[in-house]
Design an enzyme around this catalytic site. Sequence first.
Site, PDB file in Angstrom:
ATOM      1  CB  SER A  93      -0.886  -0.007   1.242  1.00  0.00           C
ATOM      2  OG  SER A  93      -1.388   1.287   1.486  1.00  0.00           O
TER       3      SER A  93
ATOM      4  CE1 TYR B 190      -4.903  -2.359   3.767  1.00  0.00           C
ATOM      5  CE2 TYR B 190      -3.893  -0.203   4.008  1.00  0.00           C
ATOM      6  CZ  TYR B 190      -4.372  -1.217   3.206  1.00  0.00           C
ATOM      7  OH  TYR B 190      -4.311  -1.076   1.848  1.00  0.00           O
TER       8      TYR B 190
END
Lengths: 254, 239
Positions: A132, A145
């Site tokens: 990410s 996350y």
Amino acid sequence: MSEREKCALVTGASSGLGAALTDRLLARGYRVVTVDHRAPPGSPDRQRLQVTCDLADRTALDRTLPVLLDAGPYDVVLLNAGISATGRFEAMPPAVLERVVRVDAEAPMVMAAALLQAESLAPGARLGFVSSLSHFTGYPGAAAYAAAKDALAVYARSIRKAASRRGVTVSTIFPGPLDTAMARRHAPADASAEKRLPPSQAARLVLEGLEKRRRVIVPGRVPLVYAGLGRLFPGAATALMRRLVFEKLDRETW
Amino acid sequence: MTPGERRRILITGGTAGLGLALARHLAPRHDVMVTGRQASAAVSANLPATCRYVEADLAAPVDAAAAVEAALEQAGWDGLDHAVLNAATGHSPAGGLEDAATIRRTLDVNLVSTLLLARMLHPHLSVRKGLLTLVGSVARRGTALFPAYAASKAGLHGFGRALRSEWRGSVGVQVIHPGPMRTGMHEKAGHDPGPLGRFFLDPADAAAMMAHDLATRRSPVTLGWLRYLSGATFWRPRL
């Protein structure tokens, strides 16, 4: 050159970036093996083998791995499946934290190690991990996350040598916000969707990057600028993410 | 908090290596509770006499967090000044790839346990505006020697970075990345550092530098030779 049909493995192919990647690979004539939490809609066809597995479930993954190894060898592997959890960290239940780490980091790590060890990637193959953009910017509001995606990015970097001994190139993909159901679910309510990159465009950039054997793939120009700024000014980037995301979060989603 | 005041400090993985060195460094002036996975009888001879000990195996993160929470309650500690989440495991695989069990164990001990402990400790730390310290590693940038270990430590860095921002104003969050130390961790991981091992930091020195960092609350921090040679073991504010 052998006339063997090209084969790809994509996890999380039922929606978002995974679905767009699968479509592009199918259009290019690849046979695609997909792994998903639930069976995706649409009729199965000869070109596509659909495998169902909850990647948070260790026993299920151990049962599924031999099936995936048998369906190889692969020319392209995209470990793309991921889930997020947004909100105040201390409000997230332990089971959610565990699930995020298992799906976003543990499962792709276990799968990559098993595929490489079993020589299930053809020489010259590309192995892509979807991390990410938060790896560069920090991500208050999605601490678990962010942790899992950082772990995945560094695992990818760490196994590069072992992979290249087997003729496999490792790429790490750092997508920014995409126009997907996942982003709509987790973004603050007033965030504008127009700024998000359409998944089909992101998929094209990812496959181009794999083709060129890029180690780091950041799809889109704006995310690339954010990645550069995050590299240079990590503190300021996290403070900006706090204002753009954490302070605007109006709900907790997992 | 005034300097020199007696503090309540929790250290995970405090029976060996850096955790033990830090416990020994802090125990004379503070209340220290240490966790480890061995039975109490096996470690008590090694620990400073005033240290409390909790048996908690971080390979089972949910149970470990519950055990530590119960121990805090039993000790009557209604608030914590410092939690140093230091426990970790590593493995150096032949051929550069771990098997599934090793990857899972490494992530459970180093990362998932840290997440669950941080979550459990939040109310305890916020009572006293305390500080959560995560012990990472310079390996967090990636190394072919310990892929899953490096990944777990990178995870801690990203977690600490996000959480420091989230908890601003209530609980401090800090990530400290020690360089290689003479802790026996390399041997346990199955990697022989060879003659390079002579240049590794002494854990007692690393603990002294770390105590200063606990006092300043800076993040992220790297503990290496550069800081050691600048006199960081005695030069900075005292905890």
